[in-house]
Design a protein around this motif. Structure first.
Motif, mmCIF file in Angstrom:
data_model
loop_
_atom_site.group_PDB
_atom_site.id
_atom_site.type_symbol
_atom_site.label_atom_id
_atom_site.label_comp_id
_atom_site.label_asym_id
_atom_site.label_seq_id
_atom_site.Cartn_x
_atom_site.Cartn_y
_atom_site.Cartn_z
ATOM 1 N N GLN A 211 -15.758 3.563 0.227
ATOM 2 C CA GLN A 211 -15.140 3.855 2.476
ATOM 3 C C GLN A 211 -13.707 4.311 1.744
ATOM 4 O OE1 GLN A 211 -16.384 4.557 4.825
ATOM 5 N NE2 GLN A 211 -18.107 4.006 4.292
ATOM 6 N N LEU A 212 -13.284 3.447 0.533
ATOM 7 C CA LEU A 212 -11.992 3.707 0.628
ATOM 8 C C LEU A 212 -11.899 4.471 -1.368
ATOM 9 C CD1 LEU A 212 -10.425 -0.403 0.199
ATOM 10 C CD2 LEU A 212 -10.252 2.076 1.884
ATOM 11 N N LEU B 23 0.987 -1.008 0.111
ATOM 12 C CA LEU B 23 -0.016 -0.721 0.343
ATOM 13 C C LEU B 23 1.054 1.165 -0.218
ATOM 14 C CD1 LEU B 23 -2.607 -0.461 2.844
ATOM 15 C CD2 LEU B 23 -2.916 -0.480 0.017
ATOM 16 N N ALA B 24 1.537 1.153 1.317
ATOM 17 C CA ALA B 24 2.613 2.454 1.095
ATOM 18 C C ALA B 24 3.105 2.366 -0.789
ATOM 19 C CB ALA B 24 3.630 2.662 2.418
ATOM 20 N N ILE B 25 4.356 1.180 -0.745
ATOM 21 C CA ILE B 25 5.087 1.857 -1.989
ATOM 22 C C ILE B 25 4.577 1.848 -3.876
ATOM 23 C CG2 ILE B 25 6.868 0.506 -3.294
ATOM 24 C CD1 ILE B 25 7.754 -1.081 -0.899
ATOM 25 N N ARG C 244 -0.695 4.878 -0.353
ATOM 26 C CA ARG C 244 -2.030 4.870 0.530
ATOM 27 C C ARG C 244 -1.055 5.000 2.153
ATOM 28 N NH1 ARG C 244 -7.228 4.526 -0.394
ATOM 29 N NH2 ARG C 244 -8.154 4.977 -2.884
ATOM 30 N N SER C 245 -1.549 5.753 2.792
ATOM 31 C CA SER C 245 -1.653 4.923 4.244
ATOM 32 C C SER C 245 -1.948 4.002 4.607
ATOM 33 C CB SER C 245 -1.748 6.228 5.297
ATOM 34 O OG SER C 245 -1.952 5.258 6.526
ATOM 35 N N PRO C 246 -1.060 3.286 5.007
ATOM 36 C CA PRO C 246 -1.742 1.406 5.854
ATOM 37 C C PRO C 246 -2.993 2.165 6.792
ATOM 38 C CG PRO C 246 0.371 1.313 5.410
ATOM 39 C CD PRO C 246 0.221 3.011 5.364
ATOM 40 N N ILE C 247 -2.757 2.760 7.896
ATOM 41 C CA ILE C 247 -3.506 2.659 8.819
ATOM 42 C C ILE C 247 -5.109 3.239 7.726
ATOM 43 C CG2 ILE C 247 -3.793 3.921 10.893
ATOM 44 C CD1 ILE C 247 -0.603 4.335 11.151
#
Length: 438
Positions: free
Chosen positions: A303-304, A261-263, A267-270
């Protein structure tokens, strides 16, 4: 909950009850009459044949089930975009992340070795008691090709012979190519052929569901035999196995998915996991990727903020193809049972297990204990008695909930990563939070 959901849940409780009944009775026999002649009579003429009959019914159906499931799954990947950009990226992403998942599983089970510690003499006695079927499987395992020969043997020169020999990897390679052929050929005849494969899949799934209804009785017989042979040592080994499965699933979800997700998705994983929590909870509660699919699609879009066309394509295919949790569970289970019975697998055999688990994740049946046929065939391939699957069926409900959670979360992560690689205009922004109402 639907009637089908209640029946599935009821079957899971029946399987757990059978596990406990067989375990308790076997422990009592192990403690009170371990050498009694009547115990051998019961295991030879009652519990043993019942368990063998259950396994033979599974083996009878598993080849048509996996072939039709894999062909249909691959063919459906091309129905929306004919395996263009999004389809190819989805397929490559699924294979890559599934490979990472199985490597993590194999590393965990090799490092922690939850199946070690069983007396080799007892394990060999268990193999002898398994009968001619287990000895035949062991003989085939000893004759199995290794190294480069095993790699070449993945491509069958005679598909009928491969099916007759239960060469599951060769059969899956054939089904994979056949599915790609159905994607490339778009004629009326090919559509009829695909429809026939879908019909075969549905019929075999129905029959598999009927066979699985016998699982509680078979589990009782299996566990009685195992507990009467191994005693309390069985419980210790089983708790270690559950711990390794849960640890590997958590590592994949928390570490690997967060990095993806981060790379790649930026997106912020949290924030992502917070937005996906409704689908995650639904997956854990239902233990069904298909039952969670409507919730997952709504969460992805609302939501996403994922684009609808990509979210629906990836999540629909992922519900049957992107089975990271299933692949990890199968890989750990095979190596655990190999360790339990004192059968060491070399690197080539473990690589073969990994490949079958990845493809098996695509073709796994969506029925209770749907991984059971794949695991049983892989066990036979590497020389482990299929009867050993009784060790894991009793705790399968909990592990099924955990691996389904990982499967659904992995589908949402895949949709986020693939969306990020699409043109900017194709990616929608997350919706604004609704105004508070009284």
């Amino acid at each position: 909950m639907t009637i089908a959901g209640r029946r599935a849940l009821s079957l899971q409780w029946q399987m757990l009850a059978g596990f406990l009944i067989g375990l308790i009775l076997g422990l009592i026999v192990h403690a009170s009459a371990p050498e009694a002649a009547w115990v051998d009579q019961v295991t030879t003429y009652v519990t043993g044949p019942i368990g063998q009959l259950f396994l033979r019914l599974l083996f009878m159906l598993v080849i048509p089930l996996l072939v039709s499931a894999l062909i249909v799954g691959i063919a459906e990947m091309g129905e929306m975009r004919t395996l263009r950009r999004v389809g190819i990226k989805t397929l490559l992403y699924t294979l890559l992340v599934s490979s990472i998942a199985v490597v993590i599983s194999l590393a965990a089970v090799n490092i922690l070795r939850p199946g070690d510690g069983v007396d080799p003499v007892q394990a060999r006695a268990m193999l002898d008691d398994a009968g001619a079927g287990a000895r035949a499987i062991l003989a085939r395992g000893g004759e199995a090709p290794h190294g480069m020969d095993a790699l070449i043997a993945m491509v069958p020169d005679n598909i009928v012979k491969a099916m007759a020999n239960n060469d599951i990897l060769a059969v899956m390679v054939f089904a994979l190519f056949f599915g790609i052929g159905l994607v490339l050929v778009r004629t009326e005849q090919s559509r009829l052929l695909l429809s026939a494969m879908e019909g075969l899949f549905e019929v075999t799934m129905r029959l598999m569901g009927l066979v699985i209804r016998l699982a509680p009785v078979a589990i009782t017989c299996f566990m009685f035999n195992l507990a009467a042979q191994f005693g309390w040592e069985l419980l210790e080994r089983l708790s270690a196995y559950v711990g390794v499965v849960v640890l590997a699933l958590l590592f994949q979800m928390v570490v690997v998915y967060s990095l993806l997700l981060a790379i790649f998705a930026r997106r912020s994983p949290i924030a992502f996991f917070a937005g996906a929590q409704e689908a995650i909870v639904m997956a854990f509660a239902t233990a069904s990727s298909n039952a969670t699919l409507p919730t997952a699609i709504r969460v992805a879009e609302e939501q996403l903020g994922l684009p609808r066309r990509i979210a629906r394509f990836v999540l629909t295919i992922g519900a049957t193809a992107n089975q990271n949790g299933t692949a990890m569970f199968e890989g750990i289970t095979v190596l655990f049972l190999a360790q339990f019975f004192g059968i060491e697998l070399d690197l080539a055999q473990q690589l073969m297990v990994m490949l079958v688990c990845i493809l098996g994740g695509v073709g796994t049946a969506g029925v209770p204990a749907g991984s059971l046929p794949v695991i049983a065939l892989i066990l036979g391939m590497v020389g482990v008695p299929p009867e050993g699957i009784a060790l894991v069926l009793g705790v399968d409900r909990l592990l099924d909930m955990c691996r389904t959670t990982l499967n659904v979360t992995g589908d949402l992560v895949a949709a986020a990563v693939i969306s990020a690689g699409e043109p900017a205009e194709a990616v929608s922004e997350p919706p604004s939070p609704p105004l508070p109402t009284k």
